[in-house]
Design a protein around this motif. Sequence first.
Motif, PDB file in Angstrom:
ATOM      1  N   ALA A  22     -16.337  20.506   2.526  1.00  0.00           N
ATOM      2  CA  ALA A  22     -16.096  20.263   1.547  1.00  0.00           C
ATOM      3  C   ALA A  22     -15.056  18.671   1.822  1.00  0.00           C
ATOM      4  CB  ALA A  22     -15.239  20.218   0.163  1.00  0.00           C
ATOM      5  N   ALA A  23     -15.722  17.062   2.015  1.00  0.00           N
ATOM      6  CA  ALA A  23     -15.177  16.161   2.448  1.00  0.00           C
ATOM      7  C   ALA A  23     -13.564  16.484   1.237  1.00  0.00           C
ATOM      8  CB  ALA A  23     -15.804  14.747   1.875  1.00  0.00           C
ATOM      9  N   GLN A  24     -12.715  15.298   2.169  1.00  0.00           N
ATOM     10  CA  GLN A  24     -11.658  15.770   1.200  1.00  0.00           C
ATOM     11  C   GLN A  24     -11.029  14.178   0.780  1.00  0.00           C
ATOM     12  OE1 GLN A  24      -9.597  19.039   1.305  1.00  0.00           O
ATOM     13  NE2 GLN A  24     -11.306  19.651   2.280  1.00  0.00           N
ATOM     14  N   TRP A  25     -10.519  13.620   0.490  1.00  0.00           N
ATOM     15  CA  TRP A  25     -10.164  12.934  -0.994  1.00  0.00           C
ATOM     16  C   TRP A  25      -8.022  13.003  -1.403  1.00  0.00           C
ATOM     17  CZ3 TRP A  25     -13.015   9.327   0.848  1.00  0.00           C
ATOM     18  CH2 TRP A  25     -14.845   9.440   1.129  1.00  0.00           C
ATOM     19  N   THR A  26      -7.844  12.102  -1.050  1.00  0.00           N
ATOM     20  CA  THR A  26      -6.444  12.007  -1.447  1.00  0.00           C
ATOM     21  C   THR A  26      -6.173  11.185  -2.330  1.00  0.00           C
ATOM     22  OG1 THR A  26      -5.563  13.126   0.836  1.00  0.00           O
ATOM     23  CG2 THR A  26      -3.814  12.213  -1.343  1.00  0.00           C
ATOM     24  N   ILE A  27      -6.026  11.803  -4.180  1.00  0.00           N
ATOM     25  CA  ILE A  27      -5.172  10.580  -4.932  1.00  0.00           C
ATOM     26  C   ILE A  27      -4.078  10.254  -4.717  1.00  0.00           C
ATOM     27  CG2 ILE A  27      -5.286  10.170  -7.219  1.00  0.00           C
ATOM     28  CD1 ILE A  27      -7.673  12.224  -6.962  1.00  0.00           C
ATOM     29  N   GLY A  28      -3.401   9.295  -4.274  1.00  0.00           N
ATOM     30  CA  GLY A  28      -2.081   9.195  -4.326  1.00  0.00           C
ATOM     31  C   GLY A  28      -1.591   8.654  -6.044  1.00  0.00           C
ATOM     32  N   VAL A  29      -0.788   8.954  -6.343  1.00  0.00           N
ATOM     33  CA  VAL A  29      -0.292   9.490  -7.854  1.00  0.00           C
ATOM     34  C   VAL A  29       1.498   8.799  -7.656  1.00  0.00           C
ATOM     35  CG1 VAL A  29       0.149  11.659  -8.511  1.00  0.00           C
ATOM     36  CG2 VAL A  29       0.036  10.137 -10.123  1.00  0.00           C
ATOM     37  N   ASP A  66       7.393   2.645  -2.867  1.00  0.00           N
ATOM     38  CA  ASP A  66       7.374   2.388  -1.157  1.00  0.00           C
ATOM     39  C   ASP A  66       6.401   3.236  -0.531  1.00  0.00           C
ATOM     40  OD1 ASP A  66       9.385  -0.015  -2.241  1.00  0.00           O
ATOM     41  OD2 ASP A  66      10.994   1.473  -1.161  1.00  0.00           O
ATOM     42  N   GLN A  67       6.167   4.229  -0.848  1.00  0.00           N
ATOM     43  CA  GLN A  67       5.365   5.461  -0.395  1.00  0.00           C
ATOM     44  C   GLN A  67       4.253   5.105  -0.629  1.00  0.00           C
ATOM     45  OE1 GLN A  67       6.971   9.039  -2.062  1.00  0.00           O
ATOM     46  NE2 GLN A  67       9.140   9.781  -0.858  1.00  0.00           N
ATOM     47  N   MET A  68       4.384   4.314  -1.371  1.00  0.00           N
ATOM     48  CA  MET A  68       2.103   4.910  -1.756  1.00  0.00           C
ATOM     49  C   MET A  68       1.881   3.532  -1.538  1.00  0.00           C
ATOM     50  SD  MET A  68       0.358   3.994  -5.549  1.00  0.00           S
ATOM     51  CE  MET A  68       0.994   5.417  -6.194  1.00  0.00           C
ATOM     52  N   HIS A  73      -1.241   1.704   3.447  1.00  0.00           N
ATOM     53  CA  HIS A  73      -1.275   1.144   5.050  1.00  0.00           C
ATOM     54  C   HIS A  73      -1.713   2.358   5.976  1.00  0.00           C
ATOM     55  CE1 HIS A  73       0.610  -0.991   8.907  1.00  0.00           C
ATOM     56  NE2 HIS A  73       0.004  -1.430   8.115  1.00  0.00           N
ATOM     57  N   ASN A  74      -1.463   3.124   5.818  1.00  0.00           N
ATOM     58  CA  ASN A  74      -1.252   4.242   7.153  1.00  0.00           C
ATOM     59  C   ASN A  74      -2.968   5.190   6.889  1.00  0.00           C
ATOM     60  OD1 ASN A  74       0.731   3.585   8.413  1.00  0.00           O
ATOM     61  ND2 ASN A  74       1.850   5.073   6.924  1.00  0.00           N
ATOM     62  N   ASN A  75      -3.513   4.527   5.651  1.00  0.00           N
ATOM     63  CA  ASN A  75      -4.765   5.418   5.804  1.00  0.00           C
ATOM     64  C   ASN A  75      -4.988   6.779   4.253  1.00  0.00           C
ATOM     65  OD1 ASN A  75      -6.894   3.154   5.622  1.00  0.00           O
ATOM     66  ND2 ASN A  75      -6.788   3.353   8.078  1.00  0.00           N
ATOM     67  N   GLU A  76      -3.230   7.468   4.436  1.00  0.00           N
ATOM     68  CA  GLU A  76      -3.555   8.228   3.771  1.00  0.00           C
ATOM     69  C   GLU A  76      -3.563   9.099   2.342  1.00  0.00           C
ATOM     70  OE1 GLU A  76       0.649   8.720   4.443  1.00  0.00           O
ATOM     71  OE2 GLU A  76       0.927   8.707   6.542  1.00  0.00           O
ATOM     72  N   ILE A  77      -4.461   7.586   1.825  1.00  0.00           N
ATOM     73  CA  ILE A  77      -4.787   8.414   0.466  1.00  0.00           C
ATOM     74  C   ILE A  77      -5.617   7.781   0.244  1.00  0.00           C
ATOM     75  CG2 ILE A  77      -2.737   8.866  -0.110  1.00  0.00           C
ATOM     76  CD1 ILE A  77      -1.810   6.010  -0.890  1.00  0.00           C
ATOM     77  N   SER A 236      -4.073   3.632 -14.814  1.00  0.00           N
ATOM     78  CA  SER A 236      -5.808   2.990 -14.162  1.00  0.00           C
ATOM     79  C   SER A 236      -6.005   3.791 -12.846  1.00  0.00           C
ATOM     80  CB  SER A 236      -5.839   1.329 -14.048  1.00  0.00           C
ATOM     81  OG  SER A 236      -5.902   0.668 -15.145  1.00  0.00           O
ATOM     82  N   PHE A 237      -7.145   3.968 -12.737  1.00  0.00           N
ATOM     83  CA  PHE A 237      -7.598   4.685 -11.802  1.00  0.00           C
ATOM     84  C   PHE A 237      -8.419   3.470 -10.685  1.00  0.00           C
ATOM     85  CE2 PHE A 237      -9.827   7.805  -9.202  1.00  0.00           C
ATOM     86  CZ  PHE A 237      -9.120   8.700  -8.711  1.00  0.00           C
ATOM     87  N   ALA A 238      -7.900   3.413  -9.269  1.00  0.00           N
ATOM     88  CA  ALA A 238      -8.483   2.883  -8.516  1.00  0.00           C
ATOM     89  C   ALA A 238      -8.487   3.615  -6.798  1.00  0.00           C
ATOM     90  CB  ALA A 238      -7.417   1.607  -8.021  1.00  0.00           C
ATOM     91  N   ALA A 239     -10.083   2.904  -6.732  1.00  0.00           N
ATOM     92  CA  ALA A 239     -10.567   3.451  -5.750  1.00  0.00           C
ATOM     93  C   ALA A 239      -9.818   2.793  -4.069  1.00  0.00           C
ATOM     94  CB  ALA A 239     -12.123   3.888  -5.150  1.00  0.00           C
ATOM     95  N   GLY A 240      -9.978   2.847  -2.759  1.00  0.00           N
ATOM     96  CA  GLY A 240      -9.642   2.588  -1.745  1.00  0.00           C
ATOM     97  C   GLY A 240     -11.054   1.856  -1.119  1.00  0.00           C
ATOM     98  N   SER A 241     -10.631   1.195   0.124  1.00  0.00           N
ATOM     99  CA  SER A 241     -11.782   0.165   0.839  1.00  0.00           C
ATOM    100  C   SER A 241     -12.874   1.224   1.521  1.00  0.00           C
ATOM    101  CB  SER A 241     -11.932  -0.521   1.835  1.00  0.00           C
ATOM    102  OG  SER A 241     -10.655   0.025   2.718  1.00  0.00           O
ATOM    103  N   ASP A 242     -11.934   2.908   1.836  1.00  0.00           N
ATOM    104  CA  ASP A 242     -12.892   3.768   2.424  1.00  0.00           C
ATOM    105  C   ASP A 242     -14.000   4.964   1.810  1.00  0.00           C
ATOM    106  OD1 ASP A 242     -11.430   2.819   4.475  1.00  0.00           O
ATOM    107  OD2 ASP A 242      -9.653   4.498   4.213  1.00  0.00           O
ATOM    108  N   VAL A 243     -13.591   4.639   0.487  1.00  0.00           N
ATOM    109  CA  VAL A 243     -14.408   5.110  -0.889  1.00  0.00           C
ATOM    110  C   VAL A 243     -15.859   4.964  -0.871  1.00  0.00           C
ATOM    111  CG1 VAL A 243     -14.873   6.304  -2.990  1.00  0.00           C
ATOM    112  CG2 VAL A 243     -11.981   5.917  -1.648  1.00  0.00           C
ATOM    113  N   PRO A 244     -16.853   5.311  -0.268  1.00  0.00           N
ATOM    114  CA  PRO A 244     -18.489   5.078  -0.962  1.00  0.00           C
ATOM    115  C   PRO A 244     -18.819   4.352  -2.348  1.00  0.00           C
ATOM    116  CG  PRO A 244     -18.075   6.985   1.157  1.00  0.00           C
ATOM    117  CD  PRO A 244     -16.893   6.917   0.082  1.00  0.00           C
TER     118      PRO A 244
END
Length: 386
Positions: A22-29, A66-68, A73-77, A236-244
């Motif tokens: 399964a593809a792994q996706w991390t949600i930063g909250v 700051d961590q978010m 920036h590091n594409n961790e989420i 609100s819930f947002a998606a980054g540029s790496d999300v198809p």
Amino acid sequence: MQIAARTGLLTALLFLTSFSFAAQWTIGVLALRGDAPTRHYWEPLTEQLNRALPGEHFTLLPLTLDQMREALHNNEIQFVLTNPAQFIQLDSNFPLRWLVSLRSAYEPDNATRNVIGSVLLVRKESPYQTPADLTGKKVGAVAPDAFGGYLLGYKALRDTGIDPPRDYHLQFSGFPADALLYLLRDKAISGAIVPACLIESMDKEGLIHQDDFRPLIRHDSTIPCWTSSELYPNWSFAAGSDVPDELADEVTRVLLNSHGEKAMRWGAPSSTRQVENLLRDVNQHPQQRQFWQEIISWSRKNSWLLGSVALVFMLLGINHVWIAFRVRRRTRQLEVAHSQLQRQQQDLEKAQQLSVLGEMASGFAHELNQPLSAIRHYAQGSQIRL
């Protein structure tokens, strides 16, 4: 029994195999109240997504402000769950897409979107009755860029004529926000700016007693919580540029179709205009240029004027150096002339002294010559008579 054991083992292997593929996706909250409470509150969201999208696997990662930023920036989420003010801050540096916004759990139809606010609290027995009474006292807040934990309270206080950085001794405790109420309870601070509904949640959890505190500013609202400010749109819930795009659409569909009594209700993304106006009003909007940026922009537009002024100052500086050089040279010449004059004066004084001595010697000689001449004449006369 062996067949049942083999069946269970096979099921576990199939589950682990499907999980590994399964593809792994991390949600930063945003971890407003720390890691454990954040995971407990938002874990049903990841469980819902994992059930609805079995080919994907979603995990939760609680983060501070700051961590978010660093994680993006590091594409961790790949997904972000936060308040609209932070979204505006993040969206100026990272390509994010608003997918859905939370509806309020306090309205019967879950229709309202404005639930985020701030409340200025003091201890119930404290003598403070107005915000002005806290002047010169320690007032706590979460962070300088915390939305409900400072900015909304800052705006409410400024509307009453109070400038918190100038009039209060601000103390930022950071995350979790719960620490502020403990500091206020223990009399380490005199007042606290906390997110609306935080004290009600902690009272319900048995962590503090709401009756031990009171709001210093009361603002009417549609939610059953103390608030000192206007209310603003929910998280609100947002998606980054790496999300198809396909996955973003599926996640949006799943969240919009959430049903059940305890399920979170989501709707179309809320407008950020109200939040953007607030951020501009408190000079926190990312597209709002700071004073030094205005100076740089003006300097670029008026470079010829600055060049002319710089040339004038350079010429004045050169003239100043030349005048200083001439003054110093003339000073040295005057010092030399003064020294020569002093020597000449000393020589003149010596000459005058020698002249006086000569006159004195001449006088003595004249006075001596008279009696000697008389004696000589008498001697000569006596000699002739003899």
